[in-house]
Design a protein around this motif. Structure first.
Motif, PDB file in Angstrom:
ATOM      1  N   GLY A 107       0.800  -1.222   0.000  1.00 16.91           N
ATOM      2  CA  GLY A 107       0.000   0.000   0.000  1.00 16.91           C
ATOM      3  C   GLY A 107       0.829   1.266   0.000  1.00 16.91           C
ATOM      4  N   ARG A 108       1.940   1.251  -0.698  1.00  9.86           N
ATOM      5  CA  ARG A 108       2.828   2.411  -0.688  1.00  9.86           C
ATOM      6  C   ARG A 108       2.553   3.322  -1.880  1.00  9.86           C
ATOM      7  N   ASN A 109       3.166   4.516  -1.823  1.00 14.14           N
ATOM      8  CA  ASN A 109       3.070   5.527  -2.889  1.00 14.14           C
ATOM      9  C   ASN A 109       1.630   5.975  -3.139  1.00 14.14           C
ATOM     10  N   MET A 110       0.827   5.959  -2.081  1.00 10.07           N
ATOM     11  CA  MET A 110      -0.556   6.419  -2.210  1.00 10.07           C
ATOM     12  C   MET A 110      -0.633   7.939  -2.271  1.00 10.07           C
ATOM     13  N   THR A 143      19.798   4.656  -4.369  1.00  7.90           N
ATOM     14  CA  THR A 143      18.431   5.101  -4.608  1.00  7.90           C
ATOM     15  C   THR A 143      17.478   4.026  -4.103  1.00  7.90           C
ATOM     16  N   ALA A 144      16.660   4.368  -3.141  1.00  9.59           N
ATOM     17  CA  ALA A 144      15.794   3.384  -2.474  1.00  9.59           C
ATOM     18  C   ALA A 144      14.343   3.603  -2.877  1.00  9.59           C
ATOM     19  N   GLN A 145      14.040   3.333  -4.133  1.00  6.56           N
ATOM     20  CA  GLN A 145      12.667   3.495  -4.604  1.00  6.56           C
ATOM     21  C   GLN A 145      11.773   2.418  -4.005  1.00  6.56           C
ATOM     22  N   VAL A 146      10.553   2.829  -3.593  1.00  2.60           N
ATOM     23  CA  VAL A 146       9.572   1.878  -3.066  1.00  2.60           C
ATOM     24  C   VAL A 146       8.795   1.308  -4.249  1.00  2.60           C
ATOM     25  N   LEU A 147       8.904   0.002  -4.452  1.00  4.91           N
ATOM     26  CA  LEU A 147       8.279  -0.661  -5.593  1.00  4.91           C
ATOM     27  C   LEU A 147       6.861  -1.117  -5.261  1.00  4.91           C
TER      28      LEU A 147
END
Length: 507
Positions: A107-110, A143-147
């Motif tokens: 449920g990330r990047n909401m 770079t720690a992008q949330v997938l």
């Protein structure tokens, strides 16, 4: 949209693995008591008693904030993907150890603010709060992008490989100091020695306006906020509790029949906080305003232009330094941020996140909601009597209870303790006084400037008497962590800058 994810016919799991209780924000008088995450037999009795009190008296007796349905933002409860993913992860981690710095992968990047991509490129490791991606700390090497959520490889999904963000989280699964402790230290010391910029755009930003706005503000807020013209108030509240604040304020407006309304501008405005001894010099190159103490005193605000963009500048600090918050229209956030960073380059300005805020704020003794302050704590117990207009005759919500408590004496009091040994603490550690347990730690963190572990917690007198300042001072204290006790020193003022000089620009 239901917040419950069913498994079989007898169990349900919620997005944060906690029950759903209290009055529904969409329908007054409709109360919930459900979503017990396969722990209904264990929780049912106590929750049922609190819910009954809630229905009859309008609030529970005990702190039920973590279970309050109003903790969820409406944009999340209306979103099928978020509910499905988060409920799955809460079930998958049902028996997992809860580590202090864990974050969800589901449920990330909401909700992302205008600086998200810019900060991601500068090594930001994000935390999730109420759907918002807010800066946790900075790791410039990666770079720690949330997938997108991979369901841990279940249901035919391919599990992510070489997932940097997940690996960084896994490294933090410890009850010792995390491996990125030194990076957070750099952010904290840069703020104390030069300046740091904190992206706090996830904050809730509300306008209280209407013919009864002044009456409503007088009733809602314990502090004296009466200022001309008094027909509109701007409220900035922590993003993690914004929905709860929104629901509570609207409930009070309705119950008291105030002729005013609350307008939500949270998504329309960003918020940058520039803090540290160099903040004035940095911002003087960006803002078209005189930032001297005389022209721009502490705890005041002005509408000014930042690199040509209209912003609201507020001289406040949540880290105990000279500094300003810039409340910026969404479209102007990126150019204003870049102008601040360019002006700060020669002054040592750095990006910093909320892990640094946690450390810096506990050094200064600033209170955190639902750690130092809960619904069953009072301002007097928390050392916040100065925020209450008790010297006036103006009525406000809770005034009678405070006057009664002041007359009878405090049966508990929030205290600050420091430990000389470099040992991590996170909260719930036992507080010993003269060989007796008198309370437990609500919040703890390591203070890099004072180089000590700092803890706050409420204590009681085992005899049942009032907890006076003499009682606090005249005791020998220790904190117990995992069965080991550590000698602790009590402080009546914050261990860092106890005379409050730095926020006034006195260095």
């Amino acid at each position: 949209m239901s917040l419950l994810s069913q498994r079989g016919t007898d169990e349900s799991f919620t997005p944060d693995h906690k029950p759903l209780m209290g009055e529904a924000p969409e329908l007054r008088g409709f109360f919930l008591g459900c979503g017990f995450n396969s722990a209904g037999m264990m929780l049912g009795g106590g929750c049922g008693q609190e819910l009954a009190h809630w229905i009859v008296h309008g609030r529970p007796e005990k702190d039920m904030y973590s279970y309050d349905i109003r903790r969820f933002h409406h944009s999340l409860t209306d979103h099928t993907r978020w509910i499905r993913e988060r409920s799955h992860e809460s079930y998958a981690k049902n028996y997992s150890v809860v580590f202090p710095h864990d974050e969800p992968l589901a449920g990330r990047n909401m909700r992302r603010d205008p600086l998200h991509e810019e900060l991601l490129g500068q090594g930001c490791v994000f935390q999730e709060r109420q759907g918002w991606e807010r800066p946790g700390w900075f790791n410039p090497q990666e770079t720690a992008q949330v997938l997108d959520y991979d369901y841990y490889g279940a249901y035919g999904n391919q599990a992510h490989k070489d997932y940097t963000y997940s690996r960084l989280l896994g490294d933090e699964y410890t009850f010792d100091f995390p491996p990125h402790h030194h990076m957070i230290q750099k952010e904290c010391l840069a703020c104390r020695g030069a300046a740091a910029v904190f992206n706090m755009s996830y904050f809730g930003k509300f306008y209280l306006l209407g013919v009864d706005a002044r009456k409503a503000a007088d009733w809602l807020f314990s502090a004296d906020v009466n200022r001309p013209p008094g027909d509109c108030y701007y409220l900035a509240v922590g993003g993690a509790v914004a929905q709860h604040n929104w629901s509570h304020i609207n409930t009070v407006l309705q119950d008291q029949e105030f002729r005013c309304q609350l307008m939500d501008s949270s998504e329309d405005l960003g918020m940058l906080s520039i803090q540290g001894p160099a903040s004035r010099d940095i911002l003087q190159d960006v803002l078209d305003a005189d930032l001297s103490n005389e022209a721009f005193p502490f705890s005041t605000h002005q509408l000014v232009r930042a690199a040509g963009h209209l912003v609201r500048a507020i001289r406040l600090s949540f880290v105990g330094e000279l500094g300003w918050e810039l409340h910026v229209p969404r479209a102007s956030c990126l150019p204003v941020y870049r102008a601040v960073m360019a002006a700060g380059a020669r002054h040592g300005l750095v990006n910093a996140g909320y892990r640094a805020i946690d450390s810096l704020s506990i050094e200064k003794g600033y209170r955190h909601w639902h750690a130092d302050l809960r619904p069953d704590d009072s301002p007097l117990e928390a050392g916040l009597a100065f925020t209450c207009k008790l010297k006036t005759s103006v009525p406000f919500l809770g005034r009678e209870a405070l006057e009664k408590q002041r007359a009878t004496g405090l049966r508990r009091r929030l205290i600050c303790l420091t430990v000389e040994e470099e040992v991590p603490m996170f909260g719930l550690e036992a507080i010993w006084r003269n060989g007796q347990v008198v309370g437990h730690v609500r919040r703890a963190d390591f203070g890099f400037t004072v180089n000590k572990t700092i803890a706050y917690g409420y204590i009681r007198d085992p005899s049942g008497g009032p907890v006076s300042l003499d009682f606090v001072k005249n005791g020998e204290y220790a904190l117990e962590r995992m069965g080991v006790t550590y000698a602790a020193q009590v402080h009546l003022k914050s261990p860092f800058d106890p005379d409050n000089k730095r926020v006034k620009g006195i260095y």
